[in-house]
Design an enzyme around this catalytic site. Structure first.
Site, PDB file in Angstrom:
ATOM      1  N   LEU B  45      -3.065   1.602  -6.415  1.00  0.00           N
ATOM      2  CA  LEU B  45      -1.976   1.093  -7.239  1.00  0.00           C
ATOM      3  C   LEU B  45      -1.740  -0.386  -6.991  1.00  0.00           C
ATOM      4  O   LEU B  45      -1.638  -1.181  -7.923  1.00  0.00           O
ATOM      5  CB  LEU B  45      -0.689   1.863  -6.946  1.00  0.00           C
ATOM      6  N   GLY B  47      -3.661  -2.743  -5.500  1.00  0.00           N
ATOM      7  CA  GLY B  47      -4.787  -3.630  -5.784  1.00  0.00           C
ATOM      8  C   GLY B  47      -5.127  -3.702  -7.265  1.00  0.00           C
ATOM      9  O   GLY B  47      -5.382  -4.783  -7.814  1.00  0.00           O
ATOM     10  N   HIS B 268       4.967  14.323   7.105  1.00  0.00           N
ATOM     11  CA  HIS B 268       5.576  14.948   5.929  1.00  0.00           C
ATOM     12  C   HIS B 268       5.842  16.421   6.202  1.00  0.00           C
ATOM     13  O   HIS B 268       4.966  17.131   6.668  1.00  0.00           O
ATOM     14  CB  HIS B 268       4.622  14.800   4.743  1.00  0.00           C
ATOM     15  N   SER B 286       4.077  18.935  -2.710  1.00  0.00           N
ATOM     16  CA  SER B 286       5.056  17.889  -2.999  1.00  0.00           C
ATOM     17  C   SER B 286       6.434  18.252  -2.499  1.00  0.00           C
ATOM     18  O   SER B 286       6.897  19.380  -2.579  1.00  0.00           O
ATOM     19  CB  SER B 286       5.144  17.657  -4.499  1.00  0.00           C
ATOM     20  N   ARG B 332      12.419  13.114   5.157  1.00  0.00           N
ATOM     21  CA  ARG B 332      11.217  13.736   5.710  1.00  0.00           C
ATOM     22  C   ARG B 332      11.212  13.833   7.226  1.00  0.00           C
ATOM     23  O   ARG B 332      10.848  14.868   7.773  1.00  0.00           O
ATOM     24  CB  ARG B 332      10.007  12.911   5.287  1.00  0.00           C
ATOM     25  N   GLU B 427       0.573   0.033   0.746  1.00  0.00           N
ATOM     26  CA  GLU B 427       0.783   0.696   2.041  1.00  0.00           C
ATOM     27  C   GLU B 427       0.216  -0.126   3.194  1.00  0.00           C
ATOM     28  O   GLU B 427       0.613   0.050   4.346  1.00  0.00           O
ATOM     29  CB  GLU B 427       0.161   2.107   1.996  1.00  0.00           C
ATOM     30  N   LEU B 443       4.863   4.596  -4.332  1.00  0.00           N
ATOM     31  CA  LEU B 443       4.295   4.214  -5.630  1.00  0.00           C
ATOM     32  C   LEU B 443       5.068   3.019  -6.162  1.00  0.00           C
ATOM     33  O   LEU B 443       4.500   2.053  -6.680  1.00  0.00           O
ATOM     34  CB  LEU B 443       4.387   5.389  -6.601  1.00  0.00           C
TER      35      LEU B 443
HETATM   36  C1  FAD Z   1      -0.931  13.606  -0.968  1.00  0.00           C
HETATM   37  C2  FAD Z   1      -0.056  12.399  -1.143  1.00  0.00           C
HETATM   38  C3  FAD Z   1       1.009  12.436  -2.040  1.00  0.00           C
HETATM   39  C4  FAD Z   1       1.820  11.324  -2.216  1.00  0.00           C
HETATM   40  N1  FAD Z   1       2.857  11.407  -3.091  1.00  0.00           N
HETATM   41  C5  FAD Z   1       3.634  10.320  -3.297  1.00  0.00           C
HETATM   42  C6  FAD Z   1       4.700  10.361  -4.242  1.00  0.00           C
HETATM   43  O1  FAD Z   1       4.948  11.380  -4.877  1.00  0.00           O
HETATM   44  N2  FAD Z   1       5.444   9.257  -4.423  1.00  0.00           N
HETATM   45  C7  FAD Z   1       5.193   8.108  -3.740  1.00  0.00           C
HETATM   46  O2  FAD Z   1       5.888   7.133  -3.977  1.00  0.00           O
HETATM   47  N3  FAD Z   1       4.183   8.037  -2.844  1.00  0.00           N
HETATM   48  C8  FAD Z   1       3.403   9.111  -2.605  1.00  0.00           C
HETATM   49  N4  FAD Z   1       2.384   9.035  -1.686  1.00  0.00           N
HETATM   50  C9  FAD Z   1       2.073   7.763  -1.033  1.00  0.00           C
HETATM   51  C10 FAD Z   1       1.291   6.859  -1.969  1.00  0.00           C
HETATM   52  O3  FAD Z   1       0.392   7.612  -2.744  1.00  0.00           O
HETATM   53  C11 FAD Z   1       0.482   5.800  -1.240  1.00  0.00           C
HETATM   54  O4  FAD Z   1       1.239   5.199  -0.258  1.00  0.00           O
HETATM   55  C12 FAD Z   1       0.035   4.721  -2.199  1.00  0.00           C
HETATM   56  O5  FAD Z   1      -0.585   5.283  -3.319  1.00  0.00           O
HETATM   57  C13 FAD Z   1      -0.876   3.726  -1.544  1.00  0.00           C
HETATM   58  O6  FAD Z   1      -1.381   2.852  -2.540  1.00  0.00           O
HETATM   59  P1  FAD Z   1      -2.216   1.571  -2.143  1.00  0.00           P
HETATM   60  O7  FAD Z   1      -2.522   0.886  -3.413  1.00  0.00           O
HETATM   61  O8  FAD Z   1      -1.479   0.799  -1.118  1.00  0.00           O
HETATM   62  O9  FAD Z   1      -3.533   2.100  -1.436  1.00  0.00           O
HETATM   63  P2  FAD Z   1      -4.662   3.165  -1.859  1.00  0.00           P
HETATM   64  O10 FAD Z   1      -4.351   3.877  -3.101  1.00  0.00           O
HETATM   65  O11 FAD Z   1      -4.952   3.942  -0.638  1.00  0.00           O
HETATM   66  O12 FAD Z   1      -5.906   2.269  -2.224  1.00  0.00           O
HETATM   67  C14 FAD Z   1      -6.688   1.668  -1.264  1.00  0.00           C
HETATM   68  C15 FAD Z   1      -7.811   0.958  -1.960  1.00  0.00           C
HETATM   69  O13 FAD Z   1      -8.440   0.100  -1.040  1.00  0.00           O
HETATM   70  C16 FAD Z   1      -9.825   0.291  -1.053  1.00  0.00           C
HETATM   71  N5  FAD Z   1     -10.267  -0.026   0.305  1.00  0.00           N
HETATM   72  C17 FAD Z   1      -9.694   0.344   1.483  1.00  0.00           C
HETATM   73  N6  FAD Z   1     -10.364  -0.203   2.511  1.00  0.00           N
HETATM   74  C18 FAD Z   1     -11.352  -0.935   1.984  1.00  0.00           C
HETATM   75  C19 FAD Z   1     -12.383  -1.731   2.535  1.00  0.00           C
HETATM   76  N7  FAD Z   1     -12.518  -1.890   3.857  1.00  0.00           N
HETATM   77  N8  FAD Z   1     -13.240  -2.337   1.681  1.00  0.00           N
HETATM   78  C20 FAD Z   1     -13.121  -2.186   0.336  1.00  0.00           C
HETATM   79  N9  FAD Z   1     -12.152  -1.451  -0.234  1.00  0.00           N
HETATM   80  C21 FAD Z   1     -11.292  -0.830   0.586  1.00  0.00           C
HETATM   81  C22 FAD Z   1     -10.045   1.693  -1.510  1.00  0.00           C
HETATM   82  O14 FAD Z   1     -11.302   1.815  -2.104  1.00  0.00           O
HETATM   83  C23 FAD Z   1      -8.909   1.844  -2.514  1.00  0.00           C
HETATM   84  O15 FAD Z   1      -9.326   1.330  -3.748  1.00  0.00           O
HETATM   85  C24 FAD Z   1       1.569  10.153  -1.477  1.00  0.00           C
HETATM   86  C25 FAD Z   1       0.519  10.119  -0.577  1.00  0.00           C
HETATM   87  C26 FAD Z   1      -0.271  11.234  -0.374  1.00  0.00           C
HETATM   88  C27 FAD Z   1      -1.322  11.211   0.670  1.00  0.00           C
END
Ligand code: FAD
Ligand code: SF4
Ligand code: FES
Lengths: 275, 639
Positions: B45, B47, B268, B286, B332, B427, B443
């Protein structure tokens, strides 16, 4: 339980592959299918052999990373189930299973059970979006969306881009995937301004990717883990006809160099999205 | 020790800070934007949103992901929903209330100004996503539906069935692919970042490994953004996707980015309990289920009767009993700890005794089976797939699992790390959730960072710094590439006996037992003895088959575990240093006689930011003091 797995092994794209046979002992019913492969890989590593390469990430049926054929059936054939969600309680001691990667011209095998599915991304690039620069949106409730439309859009948007539909299709067609994205966006009021262009562009992109055409076998629907129905393909065809008709009445915009639209659409001269 | 860190919070009343800051920031002329290149690592989300927005503005963006497509990022798995202070329900919500709830929910360990800004832009996120075609749940009148979510008393969570993360990510992915189509963004998939390149003190590029060919290469830019997600997989078993890892932020840490609050991890409460020794991950149910499901255990310990045979009078609805005003909806951390306590008392259920019931019988009786399915049908399906049980008929069993990491790279108000030019979003940074994140807020934060904050702060950085033109021929790139190649060679060359997974499992168990839901001086000291031993073992006895010049998943895992083995130690050091209990960090030494957490505001109202001092030196602690002008310290009570 003990299973025998015949697994497709291929070092890299273009290399020739072969099936290798492995016994996996100690599988329990509460394991998942991919955990069985994990176990096989631990055994292989212990023996100094290269583990079987396969893709997975979420392991809960939502990311679309996983997928291969088990005895010729994409994702193993349990309804609404990706291979990562497949539980070993559905298998029996002594089962012999053949594991193969998706087979389609548009999906090149890059190692063992891994294929390259970037063709799907290119179909989306062609038109699978609603153009709305960040910051320009109106209040979310300013657009009323009928619950039925929202629900249909959602049903279509549930596609995880796994590619099983392509793998199952005798023609390796990507119609179900493309139709799902079109249905999602074309159903919503927000998607209307780009309705026709999107339809033409995405279908053109699909045709450019070496996917076959649809001859109504219905294998795609049968294996789709998200229950995307064949009727969406019907809607897509309908949208295509309307779009071609509408676009023909307009002055053809300048064709977009660098992209190769497929022949029928070339006639209508669409590809104006970037102008 | 301890230089004070400054987050660069703008002056003025809290409601005006972000507006004023935006106005004061410098701009880049549209015709010059194309000349500036931005590397975004991560296409979740945060990136994808950042890449799409910066691409739309006209910058030359390159986005990297180790996945085969941006749509696979771990964000896809989020289920429950996304918060926004729209107050569509007229139930008393406001920007201030979302801000207040988040500060309180985070147990007073986050920055007021950041959190206020998050609440402020939350409303724009919903608008943006709706316009993109995200199929949020609707009511029959065509308006957006909302629900309430753990730890708050208003209904501000927008959702798309149980697949909100998927739909939001597809929205961002589609916006990103549109930019790829128009040529403003170049997407590099199956490319893993393995190092950050610093030139003249500024982040100027990255080194990646192509996961198919194994080729190591460098990429130069004016700005580098890390949006690489969280590090819950340090526990091996977590709800995170299997490939989620800390490598990007850890490599940046080793190059000088401070790591903030590493011990703040979220466990969680509602996950499916562990069932087999070969289990590879844990599945979240959830938290929205707690809106209608009731949590209970038998009153008597060791009661092995099937749940439906246990009469009402012999059930303990322990959350409702202990927290009458929030009941099953306590945050939580509170719910997880209460669950652990009843299981530790021997009242847990299921084969392992590590589980409690989440019961829908009352909800089905009150609403109808159809209405319950409309809300939770897909979650019941997931549950049935995994356990083979029908949660309409028998209560679900749940147990806490590692889920989210509030800690991450330290960033200032502009989301820039201590390395100039290195921004961190989603995150991966530590910014907004303090010691505990509220449901549906990750999110929101990821999209806020990507759509609405970085697109302002990055141009300001570009416009206000003189960034000399460089390319990958600069010696710093060759040096970083050589480091990466050497590390790959070293990993492949160990030729020992242990698989990466076996070491990862052991590390995870150590962290779960000793630095998990509760932590003590003693447990942490044991972890601090054990982790370096494991690291030793890893570097002496690891087995990888194959080479670095091919698609090699064992090697990929090993590289990630090597970094987890270092981060784990820092988590324990941080947890040991923070002798208070706050949010997800529960120190057994700091609790009331009833077992509730006790914060120590006098001594610990600060962000811990750790500086890497080299492999064999202890990290140095820097503190950023936290001042609370709008929300006043109060014990966090959900009674
Ligand atoms: C099962 C589950 C349910 C959830 N439900 C909710 C919810 O209902 N509401 C809510 O608000 N939050 C929820 N969360 C939390 C939320 O989904 C995450 O915190 C959030 O989506 C993280 O987004 P992000 O963009 O920071 O990272 P991510 O979506 O983890 O993306 C990381 C990106 O970085 C890339 N990447 C990582 N390391 C490297 C590297 N070394 N080199 C190249 N690329 C790399 C990956 O390929 C990926 O594209 C939930 C989490 C989980 C596990
Ligand atoms: S339509 Fe179904 S089978 Fe095809 S990619 Fe989407 S989810 Fe997979
Ligand atoms: S691993 Fe994500 S769908 Fe199977």
């Amino acid at each position: 339980m003990k299973l025998t797995l015949k697994v497709w092994r291929q070092q890299e794209a273009g290399a020739s592959g072969r099936f290798a046979t492995y016994d996996v002992d100690g599988v329990t019913p509460d394991m998942s299918f991919l955990e069985t492969l994990d176990l096989l890989n631990e055994n292989l590593l212990a023996r100094g052999e290269a583990p079987v390469a396969f893709e997975s990430d979420c392991r809960e049926g939502i990311c679309g990373s996983c997928g291969f054929l088990i005895n010729g059936v994409a994702h193993g054939g349990r309804p609404g189930t990706t291979v990562c969600q497949l539980s070993m309680r559905f298998f029996e001691d002594g089962d012999v299973l053949t594991l193969e990667p998706w087979r389609a011209r548009a999906f090149q095998v890059i190692r063992d059970l891994i294929v390259e599915r970037s063709a799907f991304d290119r179909i989306v690039q062609a038109g699978g979006f609603i153009s709305v620069p960040v910051g320009s949106a109106r209040d979310g409730n300013a657009i009323l969306v009928q619950k039925e439309s929202a629900d249909t859009a959602f049903d279509a948007a549930a596609c995880i881009g796994c590619g099983a539909c392509v793998a199952a299709c005798p023609n390796a067609s990507a119609m179900l995937f493309t139709a799902a994205k079109l249905m999602h966006l074309n159903t919503l009021p927000q998607g209307q301004p780009q309705h026709h262009l999107r339809t033409l562009d995405m279908i053109a992109a699909m045709q450019n990717e070496h996917f076959g055409s649809c001859t109504n076998h219905g294998e795609c629907e049968a294996v789709c883990p998200k229950g995307i129905p064949m009727e969406f393909i019907g809607s897509m065809n309908h949208d295509l006809i309307t779009a071609m008709f509408r676009r023909r009445r307009e002055r053809p915009p300048a064709p977009d160099v660098g992209k190769q639209p497929y022949h029928e659409i070339e006639e209508t001269g669409s590809r104006s999205r970037n102008k | 020790m301890s230089a004070m860190l400054d987050g660069g919070i703008p002056s003025g009343p809290i409601e005006q800070k972000w507006g004023r800051c935006r106005f004061e920031m410098m701009l880049v002329n549209p015709s010059n934007r194309r000349k500036h290149s931005i590397i975004v690592v991560g296409a979740g989300l945060a990136g994808a949103a950042a890449s799409a927005s910066l691409g739309q503005q006209g910058y030359h963006v390159r986005c990297f992901s180790f996945h085969d497509s941006p749509r696979r990022a771990h964000s896809i798995a989020a289920q429950g929903g996304i918060n926004a202070a729209k107050n569509y329900r007229n139930d008393g919500d406001s920007t201030f209330r979302l801000f207040y709830d988040t500060i309180k929910g985070g147990d007073y360990r986050s920055r007021e100004a950041n959190v206020y800004r998050l609440a402020e832009v939350s409303v724009n996120i919903i608008d943006q996503c709706v316009a993109q075609g995200v199929p949020f749940a609707r009511e029959y009148g065509g308006l957006l539906d909302t629900r309430s979510f753990g730890g708050v008393q208003v209904s501000r969570t927008f959702y798309a069935r149980g697949q909100t993360g998927q739909q939001l990510l597809l929205g961002a992915y589609q916006a990103l692919e549109e930019q790829v189509g128009t040529g403003t963004v170049t997407m590099h998939t199956r490319s893993e970042l393995l190092d950050i390149v610093i030139v003249d003190g500024k982040a100027r590029g990255i080194v990646t490994r192509d996961l198919v060919s194994g080729r190591v290469s460098s990429h130069a830019a004016d700005v580098v953004v890390l949006a690489t997600g969280g590090y819950s997989n340090v526990f091996y078993l977590s709800t995170n996707a299997k490939a989620s890892n800390c490598t990007a932020i850890w490599r940046a840490h080793r190059r000088g980015a401070f790591f903030a609050n590493p011990c703040f991890t979220q466990i969680h409460p509602t996950c499916i309990p562990l069932s087999s020794e070969h289990q590879s991950k844990l599945t979240l149910m959830s938290e929205s289920l707690r809106n209608d499901g009731r949590v209970w255990v038998p009153l008597k310990r060791g009661d092995k009767r099937p749940p439906n045979d246990i009469p009402e009078s012999e059930r303990d609805y322990f959350l409702e009993r202990r927290y009458p005003s929030f009941g099953n909806l306590v945050p939580r951390d509170v719910a997880s700890r209460a669950t652990k306590e009843v299981c530790d008392e021997g009242r847990g259920v299921g084969p392992s005794g590590l589980g409690v019931y989440l019961d829908f019988a009352a909800a089905i009786a009150r609403m109808s089976r159809e209405q319950v399915d409309e809300k939770y049908g897909n979650l019941f399906d997931i549950y049935e797939k995994i356990t083979g049980e029908d949660a309409h008929a028998v209560p679900m069993r749940i147990y806490p699992a590692p889920h989210y990491t509030m800690g991450g790279l330290w960033v200032d108000y502009h989301l820039m790390s201590t390395i100039p030019g290195l921004f961190v979003a989603g995150e991966a940074n530590f910014s907004d959730h303090g010691a505990n994140r509220l449901g549906a807020s990750a999110l929101m934060q990821g999209l806020a960072d990507g759509y609405f904050i970085l697109p302002y702060t990055i141009p300001d950085y570009i416009a206000s710094n003189h960034l000399a033109a460089i390319d990958t021929s600069h010696p710093a790139f060759a040096a970083a590439e050589a480091d990466v190649a050497e590390r790959v060679r070293r990993l492949v060359g160990i030729r020992g006996k242990r698989s990466p997974d076996s070491i990862h499992r052991e590390l995870g168990k150590t962290m779960w037992d000793l630095c998990g839901m509760s932590r003590s001086d003693q447990s942490l000291r044991r972890a601090l003895a054990k982790v370096p031993e494991l690291r030793e073992e890893f570097w002496n006895d690891l087995r990888i088959v194959g080479s670095g010049e091919e698609l090699n998943q064992t090697l990929e895992k090993a590289g990630r575990i090597a970094d987890f083995l270092e981060l784990a130690e820092l988590m324990c050091i941080d947890a040991l240093d923070r002798t208070e209990s706050c949010g997800g960090h529960f120190r057994v030494e700091s609790q009331t006689s009833e077992g509730d957490a006790v914060r120590d505001d006098e001594h610990f109202s600060f962000v811990s930011a750790w500086e890497w001092k080299g492999q064999n030196a202890p990290p140095e602690l820097h503190k950023e003091p936290l001042a609370f002008e709008y929300v006043h310290f109060a014990p966090r009570s959900y009674k």
